[in-house]
Design a protein around this motif. Structure first.
Motif, short mmCIF file in Angstrom:
data_model
loop_
_atom_site.label_atom_id
_atom_site.label_comp_id
_atom_site.label_asym_id
_atom_site.label_seq_id
_atom_site.Cartn_x
_atom_site.Cartn_y
_atom_site.Cartn_z
N ASP A 53 0.82 -1.20 0.00
CA ASP A 53 0.00 0.00 0.00
C ASP A 53 0.86 1.26 0.00
O ASP A 53 0.46 2.30 -0.49
CB ASP A 53 -0.91 0.03 1.24
N TYR A 54 2.05 1.15 0.61
CA TYR A 54 2.91 2.31 0.72
C TYR A 54 3.65 2.61 -0.59
O TYR A 54 4.18 3.68 -0.77
CB TYR A 54 3.96 2.11 1.81
N LEU A 55 3.71 1.65 -1.47
CA LEU A 55 4.55 1.79 -2.65
C LEU A 55 3.81 2.24 -3.90
O LEU A 55 4.41 2.62 -4.87
CB LEU A 55 5.23 0.43 -2.95
N ASP A 56 2.49 2.20 -3.84
CA ASP A 56 1.71 2.46 -5.03
C ASP A 56 1.48 3.96 -5.22
O ASP A 56 0.47 4.52 -4.83
CB ASP A 56 0.36 1.74 -4.94
N VAL A 57 2.46 4.63 -5.78
CA VAL A 57 2.35 6.06 -6.05
C VAL A 57 2.07 6.25 -7.53
O VAL A 57 2.78 5.75 -8.38
CB VAL A 57 3.66 6.79 -5.66
N SER A 58 1.00 6.98 -7.84
CA SER A 58 0.57 7.05 -9.23
C SER A 58 1.53 7.83 -10.11
O SER A 58 1.56 7.64 -11.31
CB SER A 58 -0.83 7.70 -9.30
N ASN A 59 2.30 8.75 -9.53
CA ASN A 59 3.25 9.50 -10.31
C ASN A 59 4.49 9.74 -9.46
O ASN A 59 4.62 10.79 -8.81
CB ASN A 59 2.65 10.83 -10.77
N ALA A 60 5.38 8.78 -9.42
CA ALA A 60 6.52 8.86 -8.51
C ALA A 60 7.50 9.95 -8.91
O ALA A 60 8.33 10.36 -8.10
CB ALA A 60 7.24 7.51 -8.47
N GLY A 61 7.42 10.46 -10.10
CA GLY A 61 8.33 11.51 -10.51
C GLY A 61 7.90 12.89 -10.09
O GLY A 61 8.67 13.85 -10.17
N GLN A 62 6.69 13.05 -9.67
CA GLN A 62 6.17 14.37 -9.31
C GLN A 62 6.25 14.54 -7.80
O GLN A 62 5.79 13.72 -7.04
CB GLN A 62 4.71 14.49 -9.75
N SER A 63 6.86 15.61 -7.34
CA SER A 63 7.08 15.74 -5.90
C SER A 63 6.65 17.09 -5.36
O SER A 63 7.06 17.49 -4.29
CB SER A 63 8.57 15.52 -5.58
N ASP A 64 5.81 17.82 -6.08
CA ASP A 64 5.39 19.10 -5.55
C ASP A 64 4.33 18.90 -4.48
O ASP A 64 3.65 17.88 -4.41
CB ASP A 64 4.84 19.98 -6.68
N ASP A 65 4.19 19.91 -3.64
CA ASP A 65 3.29 19.81 -2.50
C ASP A 65 1.85 19.52 -2.91
O ASP A 65 1.15 18.76 -2.25
CB ASP A 65 3.33 21.10 -1.67
N ARG B 248 9.86 15.87 9.01
CA ARG B 248 9.11 15.51 7.81
C ARG B 248 7.64 15.26 8.13
O ARG B 248 6.76 15.69 7.38
CB ARG B 248 9.74 14.27 7.17
N ALA B 249 7.39 14.58 9.23
CA ALA B 249 5.99 14.35 9.60
C ALA B 249 5.30 15.66 9.95
O ALA B 249 4.12 15.86 9.61
CB ALA B 249 5.92 13.37 10.78
N ALA B 250 6.02 16.56 10.63
CA ALA B 250 5.44 17.87 10.94
C ALA B 250 5.14 18.65 9.67
O ALA B 250 4.10 19.32 9.57
CB ALA B 250 6.39 18.66 11.84
N ARG B 251 6.03 18.56 8.69
CA ARG B 251 5.82 19.27 7.42
C ARG B 251 4.58 18.72 6.70
O ARG B 251 3.77 19.48 6.15
CB ARG B 251 7.06 19.12 6.54
N ILE B 252 4.42 17.41 6.72
CA ILE B 252 3.23 16.80 6.09
C ILE B 252 1.97 17.30 6.78
O ILE B 252 0.98 17.66 6.12
CB ILE B 252 3.33 15.27 6.14
N ALA B 253 1.98 17.33 8.12
CA ALA B 253 0.81 17.83 8.84
C ALA B 253 0.52 19.28 8.52
O ALA B 253 -0.64 19.68 8.36
CB ALA B 253 1.03 17.65 10.35
N ASP B 254 1.58 20.09 8.39
CA ASP B 254 1.38 21.50 8.04
C ASP B 254 0.73 21.64 6.67
O ASP B 254 -0.18 22.46 6.47
CB ASP B 254 2.71 22.24 8.04
N LEU B 255 1.18 20.84 5.71
CA LEU B 255 0.60 20.90 4.37
C LEU B 255 -0.87 20.48 4.38
O LEU B 255 -1.71 21.10 3.73
CB LEU B 255 1.40 20.02 3.41
#
Length: 687
Positions: A24-36, A116-123
């Motif tokens: 479940d953790y590996l299935d990223v639909s667009n692994a090349g895109q990393s914008d917020d 990193r977890a704090a940044r995710i929560a902020d977003l």
């Protein structure tokens, strides 16, 4: 001018996940895109990004340097038999003997996850969808992943405080030129407040598909309780940094060595009350699907062992509040190797190679458990797995690792155990056995502790202890009753030791109780008395009535005529191959093992004295038993005597009234670039 120090990196610069996360953790639909915007486009995408932080913790910190931060190696129940070694100097309370960068990887990994977890929560908090959901009264997918991110960040901040003490804090996702130490009490207050704000937004275990491999409201409540219990408990604080703790006032015990003192904040009851509130929520109102396992349909009928049967079978235990999931054969999943039941190292079956760092102090093996306590043999074992022959082997007392020495090891994790020990894809250092961060029994006993300290509900504390004891004995005949004050607290701490041995909690109970030195001195005296008795008489009988002797007698047998090796279950005192119980060995089927048809080990004289020159010994030897060195090894081998004297909390010697020094060092770069604002204390190195 000194260059700016980038302490933490913003999310957009990160890759998404580590190899080895579940599918479940590996299935990223667009692994090349990393914008917020992309990584926060849906709760699923947000969680996939958060899974990177889970993986960082699993890969970089959960193992605590392979030995769970040395916590199970430094209590009045467990130690490390490798000697000489630097792997247990913090466990022994010898901070001067460690290296300044010995915990650098752990320190850095925890800080990475905090940021990193704090940044995710902020977003997530900036999302209109989240904001709308947060206005409601029920958790949603958005609020769950937000709370999960906040809880993961808070949990890793708590790990920093617990293992390093006062650290720089609050510099998340910033470029800074200066930083300084932050009081641990300020950090604990901060993360408690974060958790309080987030916990109501999360699912309880079992709700919304949340399992114990993800953070939940259930665990968040228990975590608040645990942190509050420690905040209000005894601990070693620094006295070499003026003003570090602000206006927090302390009561102290013992002597101040000029750098540290054993202390408890004077307003501790505020935190104990908080601990009671939130631990009660975790155990009762917000427990969700988590439960104390109290039934077992197997013939063995040992609910306590059932907890570990699930873990060894690579399943989530119903008792777990939080587990770090691992994958067999992949990444850092070496719990079964570094801390499990001892195994040999041989190419005939490489998987059985098990270092077994955690060893049971012999006096605990013989004296700790009451007769009939089903936890004893499940928790501790005197035999291991011989990879060369496929046979069960007695692990000798004295210096050594694996099955070469060290005596009894932890039995909760055993590569022979589990419904299918020959599990697909495993390797000896990647067993796929999950790390259990907290289970219900732990939370219940912490709740009992909080109730006993506050005196608010002694009856409730007794009832919680008795729930644990009734599971352990299978009846109510061993319940405690009528206790209060220190007598009740001592009973709770003892129950925690019996229940949680090897899991890394006993050391923290010793610290938090304010009785670390007393307990350390007592166990060292127990061992001294045992060694003296063995040397003088050839045996020593403990208050429990169990006797350790210089020798035991062993014989390889086929259990009940079985042509294959047997992984044994319930103990049968009438059968020396089944007593102690919960040992044996799996029939691994290696070709090199075929020449050894009898693989199980019968043991006589483990708990009672047999005169080596008497009739019983002669009869055993006539029946094929061999006399084997046992207790004799702890007194007639100078190296073994030196190891035991050092490994069992020797840092208390000469510091009997001073504070225990149990923290790990912050790394050199952090110190060097702090402009003199950050130093290691407690006798730890600064260069």
């Amino acid at each position: 001018m000194m260059k700016n120090i980038v302490l933490y990196i913003c999310l957009a610069m990160l890759p998404f996940m580590f190899t080895g996360c579940s599918s479940d953790y590996l299935d990223v639909s667009n692994a090349g895109q990393s914008d917020d915007a992309f990584v926060m486009s849906s709760p699923d995408e947000a969680f996939k990004t958060l899974s990177w932080a889970y993986a960082e913790y699993r890969q970089g910190a959960v193992h605590g340097g392979n030995y769970n931060w040395q916590d199970p190696l430094g209590s009045d129940a467990g130690y490390m038999s490798e000697f000489p070694t630097a792997n247990n100097v913090i466990a022994r309370l010898q901070p001067e003997a460690t290296a300044v960068n010995s915990a650098m990887g752990l320190y850095n990994s925890l800080n990475v996850v905090v940021a990193r977890a704090a940044r995710i929560a902020d977003l997530i908090s900036e999302k209109e969808e989240y904001q709308a959901d947060a206005e409601g009264n029920v958790p949603t997918e958005w609020t769950q992943v937000y709370g999960e991110a906040r809880t993961l960040s808070a949990y890793c901040a708590w790990e920093l405080v617990r293992h390093f003490g006062d650290v720089p804090f609050g510099y998340d996702n910033q470029i800074v030129e200066e930083y300084e130490l932050t009081s641990r009490f300020a950090i604990m207050d901060s993360i408690i407040n974060v958790l309080k704000a987030a916990e109501s937004q999360m699912y309880v275990l079992g709700q919304g598909g949340i399992t114990a491999e993800r953070l939940s409201r259930t665990f968040a409540n228990a975590l608040i309780g645990e942190i509050a219990l420690h905040a209000g408990g005894w601990q070693t604080i620094r006295t070499d940094v003026p003003g570090l703790y602000g206006d927090v006032q302390f009561e102290t015990k013992g002597t101040d060595d000029g750098a540290s003192v054993y202390a408890r904040r004077t307003d501790y009851m505020t935190y104990i009350t908080m601990a009671e509130q939130y631990l009660s929520a975790a155990v009762n109102t917000h427990s969700g699907s988590a439960t104390l396992v109290t039934s077992d349909s197997r013939e063995a009928n040992n609910p306590f062992q059932k907890v570990w049967q699930e873990i060894n079978s690579r399943r989530i235990s119903p008792e777990s509040l939080f587990e770090i999931g691992t994958v067999p054969g992949t990444g850092n999943a070496e719990l079964g190797y570094s801390q499990g039941r001892a195994g040999g190292r041989h190419n005939n079956l490489a998987y059985l190679n098990t270092f077994a760092a955690i060893r049971i102090i012999p006096s605990f093996l013989y004296n700790a458990f009451e007769p009939g306590d089903k936890r004893r043999d499940v928790s501790m074992v005197v035999t291991g797995s011989d990879a060369a022959t496929g046979r069960e082997a007695l692990v000798p007392l004295g210096v050594g690792t694996r099955i070469g020495g060290g005596g009894p090891s932890i039995n909760k994790w055993d590569k022979n155990r589990g419904d299918d020990p020959d599990y697909p894809n495993v390797s000896f250092r990647a067993t796929g056995i999950n790390y259990v961060i907290m289970r219900m029994a732990d939370a219940m006993l912490m709740l009992a502790e909080a109730k006993a300290i506050s005196g608010s509900d002694n009856g409730g504390a007794v009832a919680l202890v008795n729930q644990i004891r009734e599971r352990a004995f299978g009846d109510a005949n061993h319940n405690i009753a009528g206790l209060s004050g220190d007598a009740l607290l001592d009973a709770i701490y003892n129950e925690r030791k019996l229940e949680l041995v090897g899991e890394g909690d006993v050391r923290w109970d010793m610290i938090r109780s304010g009785k670390f030195n007393e307990r350390a001195i007592a166990v060292r005296q127990e061992m001294s008395d045992m060694i003296a008795g063995l040397e003088a008489n050839g045996f020593y009988t403990f208050p429990s009535g169990r006797t350790i002797s210089n020798y035991v007698w062993t014989k390889y047998v086929q259990v009940d005529g079985n042509s294959e090796a047997v992984v044994t279950q319930s103990p049968d005192p009438s059968n020396p191959a089944l007593y102690p119980g919960w040992r044996g060995i799996y029939e691994w089927g290696a070709e090199a093992h075929e020449e050894y048809p009898a693989k199980n080990l019968a043991i006589k004289g483990l708990y009672e004295y047999i005169d080596p020159d008497g009739a019983e010994a002669a009869a055993l030897e006539a029946d094929g038993y061999q006399k084997v060195d046992w207790g004799i090894r702890v007194w007639n081998d100078p190296n073994a005597k030196a190891m035991l004297n050092a490994a069992i909390l020797d840092g208390v010697v000469g510091r009997e009234t001073a504070a225990p020094r149990y923290f790990h060092p912050m790394p050199l770069t952090l110190i060097d670039q702090s402009k003199g604002n950050v130093t290691n204390g407690y006798g730890l190195p600064n260069q």
